[in-house]
Design a protein around this motif. Structure first.
Motif, short mmCIF file in Angstrom:
data_model
loop_
_atom_site.label_atom_id
_atom_site.label_comp_id
_atom_site.label_asym_id
_atom_site.label_seq_id
_atom_site.Cartn_x
_atom_site.Cartn_y
_atom_site.Cartn_z
N ALA A 140 19.55 27.98 -3.13
CA ALA A 140 17.95 27.72 -3.05
C ALA A 140 17.74 26.86 -1.87
CB ALA A 140 17.58 26.93 -4.35
N THR A 141 18.49 25.91 -1.51
CA THR A 141 18.00 24.93 -0.35
C THR A 141 18.19 25.74 0.79
OG1 THR A 141 19.23 22.90 -1.26
CG2 THR A 141 19.10 23.00 0.87
N ASN A 142 19.19 26.78 1.33
CA ASN A 142 19.22 27.39 2.65
C ASN A 142 18.13 28.42 2.79
OD1 ASN A 142 21.09 25.41 3.39
ND2 ASN A 142 22.78 27.00 3.30
N LYS B 44 2.52 24.71 -3.92
CA LYS B 44 2.57 24.29 -5.32
C LYS B 44 3.42 25.44 -5.87
CE LYS B 44 0.47 22.40 -9.31
NZ LYS B 44 -0.76 22.14 -10.10
N THR B 45 2.87 26.72 -5.82
CA THR B 45 3.35 27.83 -6.63
C THR B 45 4.98 28.04 -6.25
OG1 THR B 45 1.11 28.84 -6.84
CG2 THR B 45 3.06 30.30 -7.22
N LEU C 272 11.57 24.46 -11.17
CA LEU C 272 11.37 24.85 -12.62
C LEU C 272 12.55 25.84 -12.81
CD1 LEU C 272 7.68 24.75 -13.44
CD2 LEU C 272 9.48 22.99 -13.79
N PRO C 273 12.89 26.84 -12.23
CA PRO C 273 14.04 27.71 -12.64
C PRO C 273 15.30 27.15 -12.56
CG PRO C 273 12.34 29.09 -11.09
CD PRO C 273 11.92 27.46 -11.22
N ILE D 240 20.81 21.18 -15.02
CA ILE D 240 21.24 20.70 -16.34
C ILE D 240 22.59 21.04 -16.94
CG2 ILE D 240 20.39 20.08 -18.65
CD1 ILE D 240 17.55 20.23 -17.52
N GLY D 241 22.57 22.50 -17.11
CA GLY D 241 24.07 22.90 -17.45
C GLY D 241 25.14 22.67 -16.72
N CYS D 242 24.98 22.66 -15.31
CA CYS D 242 26.21 22.33 -14.51
C CYS D 242 26.32 21.10 -14.77
CB CYS D 242 25.83 22.75 -13.20
SG CYS D 242 25.88 24.53 -12.59
#
Length: 457
Positions: A69-71, A88-89, A97-98, A104-106
């Protein structure tokens, strides 16, 4: 005329970002190395090993949870900058959000592994909290760099680093408090929390500066975003195949623990130098290429050349000096002294690490142009050759392995750069000022004399 003014403005922003990132990275890496050395000296060996293992798990999990996501932010900055609504979208609906459930799982899995592996632990809630905050911090850092807010990012992170060092060491020095896992991880949590909070405020401030307009994100974005993130993630995985994180255990398996330990020692300083140069080129370079994505081919070429020139000004002296002394380096490696072998391994690994920046330069271009899938196909050639080297007894020593990797990477780079020229008419320029070249050659010859007549018997 407007295009020229925009190009000049972005060029100035790039040079300013370069200066801020260079100075900030140098201060940050120097303080971090000194901090780690002090911790190693002041803590029991077993406790220090536990601390290092926990930090390794935390940052490995942040890397996994990020999932490219970052790259993948820079290729879409031009779309986010069109309006407050777009910004914002994209940020909330398509990014944060995705990713929240995955993070959290990781974090939960990492906490379970830590709790069942180590007998000594900090407060258990610190591990998932730091993972969540550091993953978010990495994402927001790239976003702010890509919008040329480098000055604010560097200032915040360096200031918070000093706060973290003070929170860790003042109780030890002033109040004689012993170092424990909690006294190290709690300040780290506070550091991450303050930094993420400051980054959020900067992002909100930047969004308010964007124009008011309806959301113009179309239905093709999810597919483009998934493709870009997937191949960016795969590119990062392939890049790690040529780092000390992979080569150290490889040497342990192929050549024994002594060779692996020697290489690990040799790689520590090289990795610190690499971190400084990488952050200096990576963040400002991504920002510049992202902001000229919709400009003319001429503007793109100027942007690529600007990044190229900055990179060469930092790498040319080191490459020339090592190149003039490659024979002596190989001879040193054959001497029985472990110290001499460390020198040879360090210099060869440094050459591989510096060459990696040329790949990063092109990788930025391919990612911005949403052609990371094509770049990954080229990288598969490297992985195939690396697999042959690992599985078969072709290479007989660590030094020979590094030399072979240099050859493999040179061939791969020739393929990637040729495709970039045929596709975008953009090429790397191995150019530096005459004074830099002359000084580097003189230094290289001096080092050659020292190696041949003093170090090598």
């Amino acid at each position: 005329m407007a295009h020229n003014n925009n190009s000049q403005r972005m060029s100035k922003q790039f040079h300013a970002s370069f200066r801020w990132t260079l100075s900030g990275s140098f201060v940050y890496e120097t303080c971090k190395v000194a901090h780690c050395l002090l911790l190693m000296k002041c803590m029991p060996t077993a406790l220090y090993g536990t601390m290092g293992s926990l930090f390794s798990i935390i940052y490995l999990v942040t890397y996994i949870a990020d999932l490219g996501a970052t790259n993948s932010l820079p290729p879409f900055i031009h779309l986010m900058n069109k309006s407050k609504s777009n910004f914002k979208t994209f940020l909330l609906t398509y990014s944060l959000l995705p990713h929240a459930p995955l993070i959290i799982g990781c974090a939960g899995v990492a906490t379970y592994i830590a709790a069942t592996t180590f007998t000594q632990l900090p407060f258990l809630w610190l591990i998932p909290s730091i993972i969540f905050l550091e993953t978010t911090r990495t994402f927001l850092r790239m976003l702010l760099h890509a919008t040329f807010l480098t000055k604010h990012v560097v200032s915040i992170e360096v200031a918070i680093l000093f706060l973290y060092l003070a929170m860790t060491w003042v109780p030890v020095v002033v109040f004689n408090q012993p170092l424990t896992l909690n006294t190290i991880f709690i300040p780290h949590f506070i550091d991450s929390l303050i930094c993420v909070s400051a980054f959020v405020l900067l992002v909100l401030s930047y969004q308010r500066s964007l124009p008011n307009a309806p959301c113009s994100i179309d239905n093709t974005l999810p597919k483009r975003l998934i493709t870009t993130r997937l191949f960016n993630y795969l590119l990062r995985v392939t890049r790690n195949m040529f780092t000390s994180n992979f080569l150290t255990p490889l040497f342990a398996w192929r050549f024994g623990l002594v060779s692996a330990g020697t290489f690990y020692i040799a790689s520590i300083i090289v990795n610190a130098l690499q971190s400084v140069i990488k952050s200096t080129i990576w963040y400002p370079g991504n920002a510049l290429l992202a902001n000229v994505k919709e400009e003319s081919q001429e503007v793109k070429m100027q942007a690529f050349t600007s990044i190229n020139n900055k990179l060469m000004s930092m790498l040319a002296p080191v490459i020339i000096i090592i190149g003039l002394n490659i024979d002596s380096i190989i001879k040193i490696s054959k001497l029985p002294s472990i110290t001499n072998e460390s020198i040879a391994l360090a210099l060869l690994f440094l050459l591989i690490s510096l060459a990696e920046f040329f790949f990063l330069l092109y990788e930025q271009l391919y990612i911005i142009e949403e052609a990371a899938n094509k770049l990954f196909l080229f990288k598969l050639t490297e992985l195939a050759v690396l697999y042959v080297m690992v599985r078969h007894s072709i290479i007989t020593s660590p030094v020979a392995t590094l030399v072979a990797l240099i050859v493999v990477r040179a061939v791969s780079f020739a393929i990637i750069s040729t495709n970039a020229w045929s596709t975008w008419k953009i090429a790397l320029r191995f150019h530096a000022s005459r004074w830099v070249i002359a000084g580097s050659v003189a230094t290289g010859l001096f080092v050659s004399v020292v190696l041949k007549y003093i170090i090598i018997p």
